[in-house]
Design an enzyme around this catalytic site. Structure first.
Site, PDB file in Angstrom:
ATOM      1  CD  GLU A 138       5.424  -0.502  -6.693  1.00 13.14           C
ATOM      2  OE1 GLU A 138       6.124  -1.460  -7.117  1.00 13.14           O
ATOM      3  OE2 GLU A 138       5.556   0.671  -7.078  1.00 13.14           O
ATOM      4  N   GLY A 142       6.452  -3.767   0.269  1.00 14.75           N
ATOM      5  CA  GLY A 142       5.650  -3.310   1.413  1.00 14.75           C
ATOM      6  C   GLY A 142       6.600  -2.793   2.476  1.00 14.75           C
ATOM      7  CD  GLU A 373       0.714   5.536   8.528  1.00 13.52           C
ATOM      8  OE1 GLU A 373       1.468   6.294   9.155  1.00 13.52           O
ATOM      9  OE2 GLU A 373      -0.460   5.816   8.240  1.00 13.52           O
ATOM     10  CD  GLU A 377       7.084  -8.218  13.252  1.00 16.85           C
ATOM     11  OE1 GLU A 377       6.473  -7.283  12.685  1.00 16.85           O
ATOM     12  OE2 GLU A 377       6.503  -9.129  13.855  1.00 16.85           O
TER      13      GLU A 377
HETATM   14  C1  LIG Z   1      -5.479  -1.989   6.124  1.00 10.58           C
HETATM   15  C2  LIG Z   1      -4.243  -1.531   5.410  1.00 10.58           C
HETATM   16  C3  LIG Z   1      -4.195  -0.240   4.867  1.00 10.58           C
HETATM   17  C4  LIG Z   1      -3.075   0.175   4.161  1.00 10.58           C
HETATM   18  N1  LIG Z   1      -3.060   1.425   3.572  1.00 10.58           N
HETATM   19  C5  LIG Z   1      -1.999   1.765   2.803  1.00 10.58           C
HETATM   20  C6  LIG Z   1      -2.014   3.020   2.077  1.00 10.58           C
HETATM   21  O1  LIG Z   1      -2.947   3.818   2.174  1.00 10.58           O
HETATM   22  N2  LIG Z   1      -0.967   3.311   1.271  1.00 10.58           N
HETATM   23  C7  LIG Z   1       0.099   2.467   1.134  1.00 10.58           C
HETATM   24  O2  LIG Z   1       1.006   2.794   0.388  1.00 10.58           O
HETATM   25  N3  LIG Z   1       0.137   1.293   1.806  1.00 10.58           N
HETATM   26  C8  LIG Z   1      -0.876   0.932   2.627  1.00 10.58           C
HETATM   27  N4  LIG Z   1      -0.847  -0.277   3.304  1.00 10.58           N
HETATM   28  C9  LIG Z   1       0.284  -1.168   3.116  1.00 10.58           C
HETATM   29  C10 LIG Z   1       1.141  -1.359   4.351  1.00 10.58           C
HETATM   30  O3  LIG Z   1       1.930  -0.242   4.571  1.00 10.58           O
HETATM   31  C11 LIG Z   1       1.923  -2.663   4.154  1.00 10.58           C
HETATM   32  O4  LIG Z   1       0.983  -3.722   4.272  1.00 10.58           O
HETATM   33  C12 LIG Z   1       3.042  -2.819   5.165  1.00 10.58           C
HETATM   34  O5  LIG Z   1       4.077  -1.908   4.918  1.00 10.58           O
HETATM   35  C13 LIG Z   1       3.605  -4.240   5.140  1.00 10.58           C
HETATM   36  O6  LIG Z   1       3.924  -4.607   3.839  1.00 10.58           O
HETATM   37  P1  LIG Z   1       3.408  -6.015   3.250  1.00 10.58           P
HETATM   38  O7  LIG Z   1       1.957  -6.118   3.496  1.00 10.58           O
HETATM   39  O8  LIG Z   1       3.893  -6.134   1.861  1.00 10.58           O
HETATM   40  O9  LIG Z   1       4.087  -7.099   4.167  1.00 10.58           O
HETATM   41  P2  LIG Z   1       5.611  -7.627   4.053  1.00 10.58           P
HETATM   42  O10 LIG Z   1       6.510  -6.514   3.682  1.00 10.58           O
HETATM   43  O11 LIG Z   1       5.593  -8.860   3.236  1.00 10.58           O
HETATM   44  O12 LIG Z   1       5.892  -7.992   5.568  1.00 10.58           O
HETATM   45  C14 LIG Z   1       5.226  -9.104   6.182  1.00 10.58           C
HETATM   46  C15 LIG Z   1       5.655  -9.200   7.603  1.00 10.58           C
HETATM   47  O13 LIG Z   1       7.048  -9.461   7.677  1.00 10.58           O
HETATM   48  C16 LIG Z   1       7.530  -8.999   8.913  1.00 10.58           C
HETATM   49  N5  LIG Z   1       8.735  -8.192   8.678  1.00 10.58           N
HETATM   50  C17 LIG Z   1       8.882  -7.093   7.932  1.00 10.58           C
HETATM   51  N6  LIG Z   1      10.153  -6.664   7.948  1.00 10.58           N
HETATM   52  C18 LIG Z   1      10.829  -7.539   8.733  1.00 10.58           C
HETATM   53  C19 LIG Z   1      12.183  -7.650   9.141  1.00 10.58           C
HETATM   54  N7  LIG Z   1      13.102  -6.756   8.752  1.00 10.58           N
HETATM   55  N8  LIG Z   1      12.535  -8.687   9.936  1.00 10.58           N
HETATM   56  C20 LIG Z   1      11.621  -9.602  10.351  1.00 10.58           C
HETATM   57  N9  LIG Z   1      10.325  -9.540  10.002  1.00 10.58           N
HETATM   58  C21 LIG Z   1       9.937  -8.530   9.193  1.00 10.58           C
HETATM   59  C22 LIG Z   1       6.420  -8.172   9.569  1.00 10.58           C
HETATM   60  O14 LIG Z   1       5.765  -8.928  10.563  1.00 10.58           O
HETATM   61  C23 LIG Z   1       5.472  -7.936   8.420  1.00 10.58           C
HETATM   62  O15 LIG Z   1       4.131  -7.771   8.856  1.00 10.58           O
HETATM   63  C24 LIG Z   1      -1.964  -0.700   4.031  1.00 10.58           C
HETATM   64  C25 LIG Z   1      -2.024  -1.975   4.602  1.00 10.58           C
HETATM   65  C26 LIG Z   1      -3.136  -2.395   5.277  1.00 10.58           C
HETATM   66  C27 LIG Z   1      -3.171  -3.793   5.858  1.00 10.58           C
END
Ligand SMILES: Cc1cc2nc3c(=O)[nH]c(=O)nc-3n(C[C@H](O)[C@H](O)[C@H](O)COP(=O)(O)OP(=O)(O)OC[C@H]3O[C@@H](n4cnc5c(N)ncnc54)[C@H](O)[C@@H]3O)c2cc1C
Length: 403
Positions: A138, A142, A373, A377
């Site tokens: 959502e 993420g 997935e 990090e």
């Molecule tokens: C091309 C694509 C396809 C996708 N397909 C699906 C799908 O089919 N179904 C679905 O449900 N989701 C899907 N996703 C979502 C994907 O799983 C999320 O983008 C991912 O989990 C990261 O969440 P976010 O984008 O909200 O980034 P955020 O949660 O905002 O994270 C941003 C960044 O913060 C950093 N970070 C995260 N946690 C930590 C930590 N603990 N400490 C330090 N740094 C951290 C990482 O570098 C991360 O990339 C897809 C995403 C993409 C880009």
């Protein structure tokens, strides 16, 4: 395409995997040389149908009694999923994507669906007749997915779902979505339930198509008072978070395999280029700097593949949830593939950044694998947590080692 099958001699595999890899390679050569991508939605729909007709989606679902569910193995076989993704990714990113989503989108049904849900959805998934999607993320949930807001409120024989799901692969293309929604506002990760939501459900709206650097069907969905019968609950009420994690535990390993496939493809085009390109009176491949790069690349590829197939083998053969092994494989393979592709792109000079060349395409295709997935990090934190769990309570046993 270079068909080096020597890795199939590794002890992780049995003969069924070796035969499958050779057959899939031949199928890819015959079927994936040209893919019309002018419309990615049409391309993916066509690829799902083709993969279904070729029998490859049988690896995305279990067999069921007497093979009724259409799967190749009694249970999902991680090594087959990984071999399929590695091979498909070497040929075409959308073929890999289409295959992966049939597995991920229907994974929760395979793991926790009722007999009726399995019989309704899985045979059609295995034939490529129904397209699947996994709707967990959502806008504000993420990496921290347990924070999801999408709500499911009981109303007689139904639940009423409201909320937004984003980054949904196959969004707008799928015939059904596995949607994770909050059924208990105060229970954190223990208040989430999985629902099977048909794309035709009134109130399910494709709100926005998201254009990304490696185009594939991706959308934000809105659920506006979607009435979902209780019979469409997947698994148990409030157990959806665990189900999502169990599904990801299987398919995250296959992301690593796809990264190995992208990395191998880059290596092949890189070597071909380095052997052809002349400069300073010799071939690019004759420079020791180039040879050193290929030394690093070959070692990184084997490291990635060994970690990937070890994780798959642990799940299939040792029958253990390979949380640490899978996180290591996903992190190492996706990070290495990005670095390999970047180094090979550099060897192409200006040609490396020409739009739609193989290496430019790979440069864009690999990027998202380090994020979805579970970002790198997050994988580091998982590995570290598992390591501390394993060693944290122990007193060092070696003589001379003091706590
Ligand atoms: C091309 C694509 C396809 C996708 N397909 C699906 C799908 O089919 N179904 C679905 O449900 N989701 C899907 N996703 C979502 C994907 O799983 C999320 O983008 C991912 O989990 C990261 O969440 P976010 O984008 O909200 O980034 P955020 O949660 O905002 O994270 C941003 C960044 O913060 C950093 N970070 C995260 N946690 C930590 C930590 N603990 N400490 C330090 N740094 C951290 C990482 O570098 C991360 O990339 C897809 C995403 C993409 C880009």
């Amino acid at each position: 395409m270079n068909t080096d099958f020597s890795w199939l001699e590794w002890p992780f595999f049995d003969d069924s995997h070796r035969e499958m890899a050779v057959e899939l390679e031949a199928w890819c050569t015959a079927n994936l040389q040209t893919v019309d991508e002018s419309n990615v939605y049409v391309a993916c729909k066509t690829l799902v149908k083709k993969l279904g007709e070729g029998g490859w989606l049988r690896y995305c679902v279990p067999a069921g009694t007497g093979g009724a569910l259409g799967g190749a193995y009694e249970e999902l076989d991680s090594r087959s999923l990984c071999i399929a993704r590695e091979t498909l990714a070497r040929y075409h990113t959308l073929a890999d994507f289409s295959f992966a989503m049939q597995g991920l989108g229907s994974g929760a049904i395979s793991l926790a669906g009722s007999s009726e849900q399995k019989a309704t959805y899985l045979p059609a998934v295995s034939k490529g007749e129904r397209i699947a999607a996994f709707a967990l993320s959502e806008p504000d949930a993420g990496s921290d997915v347990a924070a999801l807001h999408c709500s499911a409120v009981e109303d007689g024989d139904h639940y009423v779902l409201n909320g937004t799901k984003t980054w949904i692969s196959n969004g707008g293309l799928a015939d059904f979505y596995c949607v994770f929604a909050r059924t208990d506002a105060n229970a954190g990760s223990r208040g989430i339930t999985a629902f099977l939501v048909d794309a035709s459900t009134p109130g399910l709206i494709v709100d926005e198509i998201i254009p990304v650097i490696s185009p594939h069907p991706l959308a934000t969905l809105k659920l506006l008072n979607c009435r979902i019968p209780k019979s469409q609950i997947l698994g148990q009420l409030n157990q959806g978070f665990k189900l999502a994690m169990r599904t990801l535990d299987i398919f995250r390993c296959s992301v690593a395999a796809a990264a190995v496939g992208f990395g191998k493809c880059a290596t092949e085009v890189g070597i071909a280029h380095a052997l052809r390109r002349k400069m300073f009176g010799q071939r690019l491949a004759d420079f020791q700097l180039t040879q050193a790069a290929f030394g690093d690349i070959a070692t990184a590829l084997d490291q990635s593949a060994l970690l990937t197939y070890r994780a798959a083998w642990v799940r299939d053969v040792q029958k253990r949830v390979p949380t640490r092994e899978t996180a290591m494989a996903k992190m190492a393979a996706t990070e290495s593939a990005q670095s390999i592709i970047d180094r090979v792109l550099q060897m192409f000079g200006g040609k490396g950044v020409v739009q739609s060349s193989t290496i430019e395409r790979l440069y864009r295709d690999i990027r998202a694998l380090r994020i979805y997935e579970g970002a790198t990090e997050v994988q580091k934190l998982i590995i570290s947590r598992e390591l501390i769990k394993q060693f944290g309570e122990r007193t060092p046993s070696q003589p001379g080692v003091k706590p």
